[in-house]
Design an enzyme around this catalytic site. Sequence first.
Site, mmCIF file in Angstrom:
data_model
loop_
_atom_site.group_PDB
_atom_site.id
_atom_site.type_symbol
_atom_site.label_atom_id
_atom_site.label_comp_id
_atom_site.label_asym_id
_atom_site.label_seq_id
_atom_site.Cartn_x
_atom_site.Cartn_y
_atom_site.Cartn_z
ATOM 1 N N ASN A 118 -3.219 11.512 0.585
ATOM 2 C CA ASN A 118 -2.800 11.011 1.900
ATOM 3 C C ASN A 118 -1.979 12.049 2.658
ATOM 4 O O ASN A 118 -2.117 12.177 3.879
ATOM 5 C CB ASN A 118 -2.021 9.699 1.754
ATOM 6 N N SER A 173 -1.526 -0.648 -6.255
ATOM 7 C CA SER A 173 -0.624 -0.319 -5.143
ATOM 8 C C SER A 173 -0.317 1.167 -5.183
ATOM 9 O O SER A 173 -0.278 1.768 -6.254
ATOM 10 C CB SER A 173 0.714 -1.048 -5.300
ATOM 11 N N THR A 174 -0.080 1.752 -3.995
ATOM 12 C CA THR A 174 0.338 3.160 -3.958
ATOM 13 C C THR A 174 1.820 3.214 -4.282
ATOM 14 O O THR A 174 2.630 2.544 -3.645
ATOM 15 C CB THR A 174 0.081 3.757 -2.570
ATOM 16 N N ARG A 196 -0.398 -1.829 11.684
ATOM 17 C CA ARG A 196 0.759 -1.227 11.026
ATOM 18 C C ARG A 196 0.900 0.252 11.424
ATOM 19 O O ARG A 196 -0.040 1.013 11.319
ATOM 20 C CB ARG A 196 0.648 -1.373 9.501
ATOM 21 N N CYS A 204 -0.519 3.689 5.488
ATOM 22 C CA CYS A 204 -0.378 4.638 4.374
ATOM 23 C C CYS A 204 0.238 5.986 4.727
ATOM 24 O O CYS A 204 1.119 6.459 4.028
ATOM 25 C CB CYS A 204 -1.736 4.887 3.736
ATOM 26 N N VAL A 252 0.303 -5.261 -4.805
ATOM 27 C CA VAL A 252 1.274 -5.726 -3.799
ATOM 28 C C VAL A 252 1.669 -4.563 -2.900
ATOM 29 O O VAL A 252 1.371 -3.415 -3.207
ATOM 30 C CB VAL A 252 2.532 -6.299 -4.468
ATOM 31 N N ASN A 253 2.344 -4.874 -1.784
ATOM 32 C CA ASN A 253 2.702 -3.767 -0.892
ATOM 33 C C ASN A 253 3.961 -3.050 -1.352
ATOM 34 O O ASN A 253 4.805 -3.622 -2.044
ATOM 35 C CB ASN A 253 2.785 -4.224 0.569
ATOM 36 N N PRO A 256 6.294 -1.027 0.776
ATOM 37 C CA PRO A 256 6.703 -0.461 2.075
ATOM 38 C C PRO A 256 7.814 0.573 1.925
ATOM 39 O O PRO A 256 8.417 0.681 0.859
ATOM 40 C CB PRO A 256 7.227 -1.689 2.833
ATOM 41 N N LEU A 306 -4.433 14.567 4.124
ATOM 42 C CA LEU A 306 -5.192 14.006 5.256
ATOM 43 C C LEU A 306 -4.302 13.929 6.496
ATOM 44 O O LEU A 306 -4.701 14.318 7.598
ATOM 45 C CB LEU A 306 -5.735 12.617 4.893
HETATM 46 C C1 UDX Z 1 -6.063 6.257 4.861
HETATM 47 C C2 UDX Z 1 -6.880 7.184 3.943
HETATM 48 O O1 UDX Z 1 -7.978 7.743 4.683
HETATM 49 C C3 UDX Z 1 -7.381 6.425 2.741
HETATM 50 O O2 UDX Z 1 -8.052 7.294 1.843
HETATM 51 C C4 UDX Z 1 -6.206 5.774 2.040
HETATM 52 O O3 UDX Z 1 -6.656 4.987 0.963
HETATM 53 C C5 UDX Z 1 -5.427 4.910 3.003
HETATM 54 O O4 UDX Z 1 -5.011 5.663 4.133
HETATM 55 P P1 UDX Z 1 -6.642 4.404 6.698
HETATM 56 O O5 UDX Z 1 -5.172 4.454 7.006
HETATM 57 O O6 UDX Z 1 -7.278 3.073 6.501
HETATM 58 O O7 UDX Z 1 -6.952 5.270 5.377
HETATM 59 O O8 UDX Z 1 -7.447 5.119 7.913
HETATM 60 P P2 UDX Z 1 -7.839 6.624 8.292
HETATM 61 O O9 UDX Z 1 -9.249 6.625 8.695
HETATM 62 O O10 UDX Z 1 -7.437 7.598 7.259
HETATM 63 O O11 UDX Z 1 -6.998 6.856 9.636
HETATM 64 C C6 UDX Z 1 -5.574 6.928 9.640
HETATM 65 C C7 UDX Z 1 -5.063 7.273 11.023
HETATM 66 O O12 UDX Z 1 -5.398 8.617 11.359
HETATM 67 C C8 UDX Z 1 -5.659 6.420 12.145
HETATM 68 O O13 UDX Z 1 -4.665 6.107 13.072
HETATM 69 C C9 UDX Z 1 -6.714 7.315 12.764
HETATM 70 O O14 UDX Z 1 -6.982 6.998 14.091
HETATM 71 C C10 UDX Z 1 -6.044 8.665 12.618
HETATM 72 N N1 UDX Z 1 -6.989 9.796 12.603
HETATM 73 C C11 UDX Z 1 -7.921 9.908 11.614
HETATM 74 C C12 UDX Z 1 -6.923 10.760 13.612
HETATM 75 O O15 UDX Z 1 -6.080 10.679 14.511
HETATM 76 N N2 UDX Z 1 -7.787 11.818 13.569
HETATM 77 C C13 UDX Z 1 -8.719 11.965 12.576
HETATM 78 O O16 UDX Z 1 -9.459 12.968 12.608
HETATM 79 C C14 UDX Z 1 -8.796 10.971 11.582
#
Ligand code: UDX
Length: 438
Positions: A204, A111-112, A326, A256, A70-71, A73, A207
């Site tokens: 996350n 879920s996270t 989202r 996320c 489930v989500n 938020p 990233l």
């Molecule tokens: C992310 C994680 O990558 C994934 O492992 C986790 O399970 C869920 O969250 P997601 O949100 O689906 O996945 O997409 P992602 O490709 O990570 O992109 C997230 C956002 O970052 C997007 O808006 C994308 O445009 C942006 N982004 C991504 C950038 O601006 N620059 C980049 O180099 C990469």
Amino acid sequence: MAVIAQKCPGIEVTVVDINQERIDAWNSDKLPIFEHGLDEIVKQSRGKNLFFSTDVDRAIEESEIIFISVNTPTKSYGEGAGKAADLKFVELCARRIAGTAKNDKIIVEKSTIPVRTAEMIKRIMQESQTDFSVQVLSNPEFLAEGTAIQDLHNPDRILIGGEETKGGRQAIETLASVYEAWVPKDKIIKTNLWSSELSKLTANAFLAQRISSINAISALCEATQADVDEVAQAIGKDSRIGPKFLKASVGFGGSCFQKDVLNLVYLCEHFGLPEVAAYWEKVVTMNNYQKSRFTKNIVKTLFNTVSGKKIAILGFAFKKDTNDTRETAAISVCRDLIEEQANLSVYDPEVKESKIRKDLNLKDGEERQLTIHDDPYTACEGSHAIAILTEWDEFKQLDYQGIFRAMEKPAFLFDGRNLLNIEKLRSIGFQIRGIGRV
Ligand code: UDX
């Protein structure tokens, strides 16, 4: 779950939801989610070993492994509002399982969730349980939208956390055996519960931090005449840094990143680590700065006013190949431009008009400032500027010569994704601005 059903024909997968409309959509020809390759996989297994139903209690009774998906938020009320994860849906699931289960279960957190949520699930199960065993595992999902099926078919790793007891280890092995149907054993990482829960938030956060870092440098590039894509390429060649996730943009979105970073911030504050909390919070601050910087740049370039001007918005989804909006940067950019009294004409190949209107939540009187198009050319016709907010492939192929002819002059183009060839567009006559390049 569709991929598990596809890869494990001997396992029966039932997806349940209390929302009848959503389950009906999963049972129809038009699935509620747009994701490459998902349709075929669902249609391949549906009715054989993949079922969608609202009969939640029956699925709980009959299943050996239950994934809570489930989500969670960001909490919008009370203690931790704006940062902490709202766990009410997870708790409701745990209570429903506790009230219905009659035999051994493995409950999997998909879920996270914040660290130590498994404890809450265990407590709820222990209070009502009689003579059967329950194991709680953490098995976070790392797929990214738009590439979900390939990420699931070929994951970098599968992470399973469980209790360090005999029962815990057995449960981990049971879940691992499901993934072993298609994932090499050395990619399945087994940890304790808390490491697994924390790894998801940390992944996350790292990233998101990379994107905020390159976006921070993009602002400096604009001030110094460096080119952020060249900088990204140069630093990405360092094998310790690596080339992925260094694309400067109008800002990250998605369900996320922001939520999980804020969740981490809340956890750090909760555990008395304000310096660590402040460090991670800056990742979100920088993202908000990047989004507002983009809008301010549009206003400034259009001679300090966009009032009454038509601006075409190409792309509303938070990234290409998804209809998910989202936390998309497009929401902040469009809202800010509407505040500045611009007239927006929005085109996105997959996002529906109703969703865009709901996301923008316009006040009375603002509605007339927004039109939604199902064609990029009509969206751009007569506009003073175009803003590209999603990197859809089709935006690379548009007839920019024709678009230029039909625009007001000077014709401005703000490429929030550094998607287009600047030189080519300049030679057509566009005044073009990218991110992190002059
Ligand atoms: C992310 C994680 O990558 C994934 O492992 C986790 O399970 C869920 O969250 P997601 O949100 O689906 O996945 O997409 P992602 O490709 O990570 O992109 C997230 C956002 O970052 C997007 O808006 C994308 O445009 C942006 N982004 C991504 C950038 O601006 N620059 C980049 O180099 C990469």
